[in-house]
Write an enzyme that holds these catalytic residues in place. Sequence first.
Site, mmCIF file in Angstrom:
data_model
loop_
_atom_site.group_PDB
_atom_site.id
_atom_site.type_symbol
_atom_site.label_atom_id
_atom_site.label_comp_id
_atom_site.label_asym_id
_atom_site.label_seq_id
_atom_site.Cartn_x
_atom_site.Cartn_y
_atom_site.Cartn_z
ATOM 1 N N THR A 157 0.815 -1.228 0.000
ATOM 2 C CA THR A 157 0.000 0.000 0.000
ATOM 3 C C THR A 157 0.839 1.265 0.000
ATOM 4 O O THR A 157 1.992 1.232 0.428
ATOM 5 C CB THR A 157 -0.820 0.013 1.328
ATOM 6 N N ARG A 185 -10.687 -9.842 -4.585
ATOM 7 C CA ARG A 185 -10.208 -9.753 -3.193
ATOM 8 C C ARG A 185 -10.143 -8.288 -2.756
ATOM 9 O O ARG A 185 -9.703 -7.429 -3.513
ATOM 10 C CB ARG A 185 -8.803 -10.344 -3.060
ATOM 11 N N VAL A 186 -10.554 -8.011 -1.546
ATOM 12 C CA VAL A 186 -10.378 -6.690 -0.953
ATOM 13 C C VAL A 186 -9.666 -6.875 0.380
ATOM 14 O O VAL A 186 -10.087 -7.696 1.202
ATOM 15 C CB VAL A 186 -11.735 -5.977 -0.741
ATOM 16 N N GLY A 187 -8.567 -6.139 0.565
ATOM 17 C CA GLY A 187 -7.800 -6.244 1.804
ATOM 18 C C GLY A 187 -8.190 -5.149 2.788
ATOM 19 O O GLY A 187 -9.340 -4.684 2.819
ATOM 20 N N ASP A 188 -7.201 -4.724 3.568
ATOM 21 C CA ASP A 188 -7.448 -3.757 4.637
ATOM 22 C C ASP A 188 -7.599 -2.322 4.159
ATOM 23 O O ASP A 188 -8.166 -1.476 4.861
ATOM 24 C CB ASP A 188 -6.271 -3.793 5.613
ATOM 25 N N THR A 208 0.003 -0.428 6.245
ATOM 26 C CA THR A 208 0.457 -1.100 5.030
ATOM 27 C C THR A 208 0.865 -2.524 5.405
ATOM 28 O O THR A 208 1.307 -2.754 6.529
ATOM 29 C CB THR A 208 1.658 -0.358 4.404
ATOM 30 N N GLY A 209 0.709 -3.445 4.480
ATOM 31 C CA GLY A 209 1.143 -4.812 4.763
ATOM 32 C C GLY A 209 0.086 -5.840 4.404
ATOM 33 O O GLY A 209 -0.810 -5.573 3.600
ATOM 34 N N GLY A 211 -3.004 -7.610 4.238
ATOM 35 C CA GLY A 211 -4.375 -7.281 4.607
ATOM 36 C C GLY A 211 -5.020 -8.342 5.479
ATOM 37 O O GLY A 211 -5.744 -8.033 6.432
HETATM 38 N N1 GLY Z 1 -2.454 -3.920 2.475
HETATM 39 C C1 GLY Z 1 -2.934 -4.124 1.170
HETATM 40 C C2 GLY Z 1 -3.705 -5.349 0.984
HETATM 41 O O1 GLY Z 1 -3.529 -6.336 1.688
HETATM 42 O O2 GLY Z 1 -4.539 -5.369 0.097
#
Ligand code: GLY
Length: 290
Positions: A157, A185-188, A208-209, A211
């Site tokens: 991110t 897919r959707v992360g954090d 960041t990192g 998700g």
């Molecule tokens: N931190 C970004 C993701 O995992 O999508």
Amino acid sequence: MIPTIIVHGGAKTITDDKVAANHAGCTAAAEAGWAVLLGGGTASEAVEAAIRILEADQTFNAGLGATLNSDGEVELDAAIMEGSLCWGAIAAVQGVRHPISVARKIMDDKPRLLVARGGERFAVDCGAEMCKKENLIAEEQWEQWKEDQEVIDRPNTVGCVVLDGSGVLAAGTSTGGTTKQQSGRVGDTALVGCGLYADNKIGGCSTTGDGESIIPVVLAKTAIDFLAGDRHPDEAAQMAIDALVSKVKGEAGCILIDDQGRVGWAYNSQHMAVAYMNAEMDKIAAFTKK
Ligand code: GLY
């Protein structure tokens, strides 16, 4: 309180040949956000300006040059939150050059999180800069995707946190997600409390990192909660990363500004490019390793 901006270019491994580009990109982003603040702009305007620079820079996993999903396509997530607890987010969108600007537009609207085609339709309707979805694929990403090369420096991110002269905080995030992630897919990044958080009475955070590790520990809100009792943002950031490691493992980083304008950051990846500036400094401070 002192107006302050801090940006990050992602918790990741930065190979020697990419150090200068990460350094320069984060510095340029902080400069852009700082120029907005000097011109009397708000915290969220500064966050948007800074992240737009990172989204246009192929060095970073956001916007143009983002990592490719399992279908070999760029799918983008972004979010912004103001310290009044107002927020907006889009996820899994294609053909949007600056997802952070669309997230900021959604802040004025309801619903506040739109995904995929609905997010793209909102982007068109609000006059966002659109392009063919292929136009966001960088040559280097395409070559890596085709050849199934191991990608070591682009996992996540970009983000920014700002405190403006009125004491308003804002935080933002933008990403292409994880390399070869399943389409959809959707992360954090698009999730308040996970990828970002801002509360004018306490502080702002952008993470960041991984998700899938950040979401269950609600990393951004966890870091903000650790600011309680006047704890320094550096210590709060480290405590949040330690909590993630002890509870779920995974690689992550976060940047913080508290309500006084103090900055802090921590990460457990090899590197995380960071740049920050405040009204007491002559020039932007930038790092790729703490
Ligand atoms: N931190 C970004 C993701 O995992 O999508």
